[in-house]
Design an enzyme around this catalytic site. Structure first.
Site, short mmCIF file in Angstrom:
data_model
loop_
_atom_site.label_atom_id
_atom_site.label_comp_id
_atom_site.label_asym_id
_atom_site.label_seq_id
_atom_site.Cartn_x
_atom_site.Cartn_y
_atom_site.Cartn_z
N TYR A 14 -44.78 -68.71 31.79
CA TYR A 14 -44.79 -68.15 33.14
C TYR A 14 -44.74 -69.22 34.23
O TYR A 14 -44.66 -68.90 35.42
CB TYR A 14 -46.05 -67.29 33.35
N HIS A 19 -43.73 -64.94 40.17
CA HIS A 19 -45.10 -64.42 40.18
C HIS A 19 -46.14 -65.53 40.22
O HIS A 19 -47.31 -65.27 40.48
CB HIS A 19 -45.31 -63.56 38.92
N PHE A 64 -54.70 -63.19 33.70
CA PHE A 64 -53.40 -62.56 33.94
C PHE A 64 -53.47 -61.81 35.26
O PHE A 64 -54.53 -61.40 35.72
CB PHE A 64 -52.92 -61.67 32.77
N ASN A 66 -52.75 -58.88 36.60
CA ASN A 66 -53.29 -57.54 36.83
C ASN A 66 -54.81 -57.46 36.80
O ASN A 66 -55.39 -56.46 37.20
CB ASN A 66 -52.72 -56.55 35.82
N ASP A 92 -47.38 -64.12 45.57
CA ASP A 92 -45.97 -63.81 45.79
C ASP A 92 -45.79 -62.48 46.50
O ASP A 92 -46.59 -61.56 46.34
CB ASP A 92 -45.22 -63.78 44.46
N ASN A 113 -50.10 -55.84 41.93
CA ASN A 113 -51.21 -55.52 41.03
C ASN A 113 -52.35 -56.53 41.06
O ASN A 113 -53.51 -56.16 40.86
CB ASN A 113 -50.70 -55.34 39.60
#
Length: 191
Positions: A14, A19, A64, A66, A92, A113
């Protein structure tokens, strides 16, 4: 003390995706102010130090995106900070073009989220935020695929500049206040 939290997803796959601009901004601050962000606390990588006379904790949640609120809430409780004035969240925003910043004192999650999780865990929408534009999702793209994609070379140049400006905006929020930061950093960046 301020907590400056950059949102993103942990893991090499990632790194430097749309993100993860929050994580990237924390890296800019850490390098500029010589703060090592390598200590695990509150389900996050953290680093403490001083920025322009202010005591800060730089944070990259390891939960993470969320579940970002779990980490942020644990750290806010541990350090007994006021979430409305001593928490700065960098993340973001697909509604802004690449490289554009937007500073806000409060607001809804706007479909993000990570912010939804923070609002839920803090019990309110009032906390300082720096949104970093990553561009609008192209037609036909899945939103998750888009925010987990990497920037084009042209976009990356704009975003690299935006990361430096987002880091400076966080410092401005702490030293000069919300209004000054909004006046300086909410201006449209030329294309």
């Amino acid at each position: 003390m301020y907590i400056i939290a950059g949102l993103g997803n942990p893991g090499r796959q990632y790194a430097h995706t749309r993100h993860n601009v929050g994580f990237d901004t924390i890296d800019v601050l850490a390098e500029k102010y010589n703060i090592k962000v390598e200590y695990e606390k509150g389900r996050a990588l953290t680093g403490s130090g001083r920025i322009e006379g202010q005591s800060v904790l730089l944070v990259k949640p390891l939960t993470f995106m969320n579940l970002s609120g779990e980490s942020i809430r644990a750290l806010a409780d541990f350090y007994k900070i006021d979430g409305t004035s001593q928490l700065i969240v960098i993340y973001d925003d697909i509604s802004l073009p690449p490289g554009q910043l937007r500073i806000r004192e409060k607001g809804s999650a706007g479909g993000h989220n990570g912010i939804k999780s923070i609002i839920s865990h803090l019990g309110g929408q009032e906390f300082l935020r720096i949104k970093v534009g990553v561009g609008e999702k192209p037609a036909g793209w899945d939103l998750a695929d888009y925010v987990l994609s990497r920037f084009s070379q042209e976009e990356r140049q704009k975003v690299e500049e935006a990361l430096k400006r987002a880091a400076d905006a966080a410092v401005c929020l702490m030293t000069d206040g919300v209004e000054a930061a909004m006046n300086e950093y909410n201006r449209k960046v030329s294309e």
